[in-house]
Design an enzyme around this catalytic site. Structure first.
Site, PDB file in Angstrom:
ATOM      1  N   LYS A  62       1.016  15.016 -10.179  1.00 40.51           N
ATOM      2  CA  LYS A  62       1.734  14.556 -11.373  1.00 40.51           C
ATOM      3  C   LYS A  62       2.807  15.570 -11.798  1.00 40.51           C
ATOM      4  O   LYS A  62       3.869  15.180 -12.295  1.00 40.51           O
ATOM      5  CB  LYS A  62       0.748  14.268 -12.506  1.00 40.51           C
ATOM      6  N   ASN A 116       3.431   2.763 -10.608  1.00 40.33           N
ATOM      7  CA  ASN A 116       2.164   2.943 -11.339  1.00 40.33           C
ATOM      8  C   ASN A 116       0.993   3.321 -10.418  1.00 40.33           C
ATOM      9  O   ASN A 116       0.108   4.056 -10.828  1.00 40.33           O
ATOM     10  CB  ASN A 116       1.838   1.636 -12.083  1.00 40.33           C
ATOM     11  N   THR A 120      -9.843   2.836 -17.671  1.00 40.66           N
ATOM     12  CA  THR A 120      -9.476   1.916 -16.591  1.00 40.66           C
ATOM     13  C   THR A 120     -10.414   2.212 -15.415  1.00 40.66           C
ATOM     14  O   THR A 120     -11.345   2.991 -15.561  1.00 40.66           O
ATOM     15  CB  THR A 120      -8.025   2.173 -16.148  1.00 40.66           C
ATOM     16  N   ASP A 177       0.869  -1.179   0.000  1.00 38.87           N
ATOM     17  CA  ASP A 177       0.000   0.000   0.000  1.00 38.87           C
ATOM     18  C   ASP A 177       0.906   1.229   0.000  1.00 38.87           C
ATOM     19  O   ASP A 177       1.705   1.406   0.924  1.00 38.87           O
ATOM     20  CB  ASP A 177      -0.899  -0.022   1.249  1.00 38.87           C
ATOM     21  N   TYR A 194      -4.889  16.542  -8.267  1.00 40.98           N
ATOM     22  CA  TYR A 194      -4.272  15.462  -9.050  1.00 40.98           C
ATOM     23  C   TYR A 194      -3.116  16.010  -9.892  1.00 40.98           C
ATOM     24  O   TYR A 194      -2.014  15.445  -9.923  1.00 40.98           O
ATOM     25  CB  TYR A 194      -5.339  14.815  -9.939  1.00 40.98           C
ATOM     26  N   SER A 209       3.301   9.068 -14.930  1.00 43.02           N
ATOM     27  CA  SER A 209       2.783  10.421 -14.712  1.00 43.02           C
ATOM     28  C   SER A 209       1.457  10.523 -15.443  1.00 43.02           C
ATOM     29  O   SER A 209       0.615   9.616 -15.399  1.00 43.02           O
ATOM     30  CB  SER A 209       3.823  11.424 -15.224  1.00 43.02           C
TER      31      SER A 209
HETATM   32  N1  LIG Z   1      -6.674   5.983 -16.751  1.00 41.11           N
HETATM   33  C1  LIG Z   1      -6.317   7.199 -17.072  1.00 41.11           C
HETATM   34  O1  LIG Z   1      -7.072   7.937 -17.740  1.00 41.11           O
HETATM   35  C2  LIG Z   1      -4.941   7.690 -16.687  1.00 41.11           C
HETATM   36  C3  LIG Z   1      -4.399   8.767 -17.397  1.00 41.11           C
HETATM   37  C4  LIG Z   1      -3.146   9.244 -17.044  1.00 41.11           C
HETATM   38  C5  LIG Z   1      -2.427   8.646 -16.031  1.00 41.11           C
HETATM   39  N2  LIG Z   1      -2.980   7.594 -15.345  1.00 41.11           N
HETATM   40  C6  LIG Z   1      -2.176   7.019 -14.260  1.00 41.11           C
HETATM   41  O2  LIG Z   1      -2.029   5.635 -14.478  1.00 41.11           O
HETATM   42  C7  LIG Z   1      -1.784   4.987 -13.218  1.00 41.11           C
HETATM   43  C8  LIG Z   1      -2.662   3.759 -13.122  1.00 41.11           C
HETATM   44  O3  LIG Z   1      -4.008   4.159 -13.097  1.00 41.11           O
HETATM   45  P1  LIG Z   1      -5.145   3.348 -13.868  1.00 41.11           P
HETATM   46  O4  LIG Z   1      -5.603   4.176 -14.983  1.00 41.11           O
HETATM   47  O5  LIG Z   1      -4.687   1.975 -14.130  1.00 41.11           O
HETATM   48  O6  LIG Z   1      -6.281   3.374 -12.733  1.00 41.11           O
HETATM   49  P2  LIG Z   1      -6.978   2.201 -11.904  1.00 41.11           P
HETATM   50  O7  LIG Z   1      -7.594   1.211 -12.813  1.00 41.11           O
HETATM   51  O8  LIG Z   1      -7.847   2.923 -10.935  1.00 41.11           O
HETATM   52  O9  LIG Z   1      -5.777   1.487 -11.135  1.00 41.11           O
HETATM   53  C9  LIG Z   1      -5.091   2.169 -10.116  1.00 41.11           C
HETATM   54  C10 LIG Z   1      -4.200   1.192  -9.387  1.00 41.11           C
HETATM   55  O10 LIG Z   1      -3.524   1.914  -8.341  1.00 41.11           O
HETATM   56  C11 LIG Z   1      -3.743   1.199  -7.127  1.00 41.11           C
HETATM   57  N3  LIG Z   1      -3.711   2.057  -5.953  1.00 41.11           N
HETATM   58  C12 LIG Z   1      -4.462   3.134  -5.647  1.00 41.11           C
HETATM   59  N4  LIG Z   1      -4.136   3.607  -4.432  1.00 41.11           N
HETATM   60  C13 LIG Z   1      -3.139   2.793  -3.959  1.00 41.11           C
HETATM   61  C14 LIG Z   1      -2.383   2.736  -2.763  1.00 41.11           C
HETATM   62  N5  LIG Z   1      -2.581   3.574  -1.749  1.00 41.11           N
HETATM   63  N6  LIG Z   1      -1.424   1.782  -2.658  1.00 41.11           N
HETATM   64  C15 LIG Z   1      -1.220   0.882  -3.637  1.00 41.11           C
HETATM   65  N7  LIG Z   1      -1.934   0.850  -4.774  1.00 41.11           N
HETATM   66  C16 LIG Z   1      -2.877   1.804  -4.921  1.00 41.11           C
HETATM   67  C17 LIG Z   1      -5.106   0.543  -7.282  1.00 41.11           C
HETATM   68  O11 LIG Z   1      -5.227  -0.509  -6.335  1.00 41.11           O
HETATM   69  P3  LIG Z   1      -6.656  -0.962  -5.741  1.00 41.11           P
HETATM   70  O12 LIG Z   1      -7.200  -1.941  -6.756  1.00 41.11           O
HETATM   71  O13 LIG Z   1      -6.297  -1.568  -4.446  1.00 41.11           O
HETATM   72  O14 LIG Z   1      -7.491   0.275  -5.624  1.00 41.11           O
HETATM   73  C18 LIG Z   1      -4.998   0.064  -8.721  1.00 41.11           C
HETATM   74  O15 LIG Z   1      -4.253  -1.115  -8.820  1.00 41.11           O
HETATM   75  C19 LIG Z   1      -2.045   6.034 -12.138  1.00 41.11           C
HETATM   76  O16 LIG Z   1      -0.820   6.521 -11.651  1.00 41.11           O
HETATM   77  C20 LIG Z   1      -2.801   7.126 -12.870  1.00 41.11           C
HETATM   78  O17 LIG Z   1      -2.590   8.395 -12.290  1.00 41.11           O
HETATM   79  C21 LIG Z   1      -4.215   7.100 -15.652  1.00 41.11           C
END
Ligand SMILES: NC(=O)c1ccc[n+]([C@@H]2O[C@H](COP(=O)([O-])OP(=O)(O)OC[C@H]3O[C@@H](n4cnc5c(N)ncnc54)[C@H](OP(=O)(O)O)[C@@H]3O)[C@@H](O)[C@H]2O)c1
Length: 287
Positions: free
Chosen positions: A155, A84, A186, A58, A151, A137
């Site tokens: 970043k 990530n 996601t 975590d 947010y 990021s």
């Molecule tokens: N999707 C987008 O549009 C987008 C765009 C730009 C950047 N990003 C970046 O991509 C990365 C991954 O996001 P995603 O799109 O894959 O979103 P996601 O599907 O919500 O996945 C987020 C992941 O981060 C984990 N997480 C959240 N808080 C945590 C904590 N305190 N400790 C450990 N793990 C934690 C979640 O675990 P749980 O399952 O336990 O909640 C999940 O595995 C993030 O850094 C996000 O900022 C996403």
């Protein structure tokens, strides 16, 4: 990098982290996948069957440093760290949702967690003669949209940290990659939705912040720009391994992914134009 490498990926329980873990396994690497708690889900079982090893990590609560030391002890090396794990927070600065505690918590997970993980892994990589750090990021690490200042702040901080870090550790053959994805379908937006669904306070209704948050909540941003997390994960693994589209090219520090890259290009041009226009005034303070 000699295969198989050991990849430590945070937040691999779903979304981009999960896809990156799958892509790294497919490329023949050993994957240590971080998740919160020990809950078993379809993704947990799927990665496990594909050969990944789960660890509880975590990014807010864990003793990140000792967990990383334990991973190194078990595998003898850590070649790639993918920071990530992260989440989004929506709401205007004035609104309740972005209370100071909410901002502190997202800073802890999106910034302090990755910094702590980097600090723990750098001496390991330095002593083993190299490695790669991938910090996830966002396009929001470059461009700040109204309504998501908290947010964006995380970043932007990660960008500044990583840019500086990359130059410090380059002499030790540790590569750094700053991935800047745009919108992807996601769980990210579902999580952020709980934030953006909090009603905007009356003075903000109909303002640009309200419109951006409504578009995010309604899924319009993803519909307009949405990239594939599966393809993004494939690009990340190729960039680290220097395979596929990156077989013959050195990509440097930043890897923008998604249609919003055009916004980054335009932003860069505007910034340069603004600095040029104000250059005479800027240098007027020179002594
Ligand atoms: N999707 C987008 O549009 C987008 C765009 C730009 C950047 N990003 C970046 O991509 C990365 C991954 O996001 P995603 O799109 O894959 O979103 P996601 O599907 O919500 O996945 C987020 C992941 O981060 C984990 N997480 C959240 N808080 C945590 C904590 N305190 N400790 C450990 N793990 C934690 C979640 O675990 P749980 O399952 O336990 O909640 C999940 O595995 C993030 O850094 C996000 O900022 C996403």
């Amino acid at each position: 990098m000699s295969a198989p490498s050991v990849w430590l990926i945070t937040g691999a329980s779903r979304g981009l982290g999960f896809e990156t873990a799958k892509a790294a396994l497919k490329a023949g690497h050993i994957v240590v996948a971080g998740r919160r708690g020990s809950k078993s889900t379809t993704q947990v079982t799927e990665l496990e069957s594909a050969g990944a090893k789960w660890i509880e990590l975590d990014m807010m609560l864990s003793d990140i440093e000792s967990i990383i030391t334990k991973v190194e002890k078990e595998y003898g090396h850590i070649d790639v760290l993918v920071n990530n794990a992260g989440y989004g927070v929506g709401g205007t600065v004035e609104d309740l949702r972005t209370s100071i505690q909410t901002i502190r918590e997202v800073m802890e997970v999106n910034v302090m967690g990755p910094i702590r993980a980097c600090r723990a892994v750098i001496p390991i990589m330095r002593q083993q003669g190299g490695g790669a750090i991938v910090n996830i990021s966002s396009v929001s690490g470059i461009i700040s949209y109204p309504g998501i200042s908290a947010y964006s702040c995380t970043k932007h901080a990660l960008e500044g940290f990583t840019e500086s870090l990359s130059k410090e550790i380059e002499p030790f053959k540790i590569r750094t990659l700053l991935v800047e994805p745009g919108s992807m379908p996601t769980g990210f937006l579902d999580t952020a939705l709980s934030a953006v669904n909090v009603p905007r306070s009356e003075p903000y209704l109909g303002t640009i912040a309200d419109m951006v948050l409504s578009a995010a909540a309604g899924g319009e941003l993803v519909k307009a720009h949405g990239g594939s997390p599966v393809l993004a994960a494939a690009r990340i693994v190729e960039a680290v391994d220097r395979t596929g589209v990156f077989a013959d090219r050195d990509i440097g520090l930043r890897l923008p992914l998604g249609k919003e890259t055009q916004e980054i290009i335009d932003w860069g041009k505007d910034l340069a134009k603004h600095a040029e226009e104000l250059q005479e005034i800027a240098v007027s303070i020179a002594v």
